[in-house]
Write a protein that holds these residues in place. Structure first.
Motif, PDB file in Angstrom:
ATOM      1  N   LEU A  58       0.824  -1.214   0.000  1.00  0.00           N
ATOM      2  CA  LEU A  58       0.000   0.000   0.000  1.00  0.00           C
ATOM      3  C   LEU A  58       0.854   1.259   0.000  1.00  0.00           C
ATOM      4  O   LEU A  58       0.541   2.239  -0.694  1.00  0.00           O
ATOM      5  N   ALA A  59       1.948   1.248   0.750  1.00  0.00           N
ATOM      6  CA  ALA A  59       2.840   2.412   0.790  1.00  0.00           C
ATOM      7  C   ALA A  59       3.458   2.657  -0.582  1.00  0.00           C
ATOM      8  O   ALA A  59       3.573   3.804  -1.029  1.00  0.00           O
ATOM      9  N   LEU A  60       3.858   1.586  -1.273  1.00  0.00           N
ATOM     10  CA  LEU A  60       4.414   1.728  -2.617  1.00  0.00           C
ATOM     11  C   LEU A  60       3.351   2.222  -3.603  1.00  0.00           C
ATOM     12  O   LEU A  60       3.648   3.034  -4.481  1.00  0.00           O
ATOM     13  N   ALA A  61       2.137   1.727  -3.464  1.00  0.00           N
ATOM     14  CA  ALA A  61       1.061   2.133  -4.374  1.00  0.00           C
ATOM     15  C   ALA A  61       0.730   3.613  -4.208  1.00  0.00           C
ATOM     16  O   ALA A  61       0.380   4.284  -5.183  1.00  0.00           O
ATOM     17  N   LYS A  62       0.825   4.136  -2.988  1.00  0.00           N
ATOM     18  CA  LYS A  62       0.550   5.555  -2.758  1.00  0.00           C
ATOM     19  C   LYS A  62       1.549   6.448  -3.486  1.00  0.00           C
ATOM     20  O   LYS A  62       1.221   7.567  -3.875  1.00  0.00           O
TER      21      LYS A  62
ATOM     22  N   ARG B 288       3.016   5.790  -6.382  1.00  0.00           N
ATOM     23  CA  ARG B 288       2.926   5.681  -7.839  1.00  0.00           C
ATOM     24  C   ARG B 288       1.899   6.662  -8.396  1.00  0.00           C
ATOM     25  O   ARG B 288       0.878   6.927  -7.774  1.00  0.00           O
ATOM     26  N   PRO B 289       2.140   7.191  -9.576  1.00  0.00           N
ATOM     27  CA  PRO B 289       1.154   8.101 -10.189  1.00  0.00           C
ATOM     28  C   PRO B 289      -0.047   7.317 -10.715  1.00  0.00           C
ATOM     29  O   PRO B 289       0.024   6.114 -10.951  1.00  0.00           O
TER      30      PRO B 289
END
Length: 64
Positions: free
Chosen positions: A25-29, A31-32
């Motif tokens: 979730l932290a990585l997804a936040k 990403r554009p």
């Protein structure tokens, strides 16, 4: 709604995110947003025509 008083500790822990899920979730936040052919970005002209399906309620007048 969930009533935590009626849930077992095991049920509460099963609802929590794991460490791997939190990292994802932290990585997804970071990403554009990626738009594609099936879901293009809304243009300003389309945004003006947008109408909510469920308009917000007037809660103040309903309290009386």
């Amino acid at each position: 709604m969930v009533n935590y008083d009626e849930m077992t500790q095991e049920a509460i822990e099963s609802l929590a995110f794991s460490d791997d899920e939190r990292k994802a979730l932290a990585l997804a936040k970071k990403r554009p947003i990626a738009f594609d052919e099936e879901c293009p970005e809304t243009t300003p002209e389309q945004a003006v025509k947008f109408r909510r399906v469920n308009p917000p309620r007037d809660r103040i007048s309903k309290r009386a």
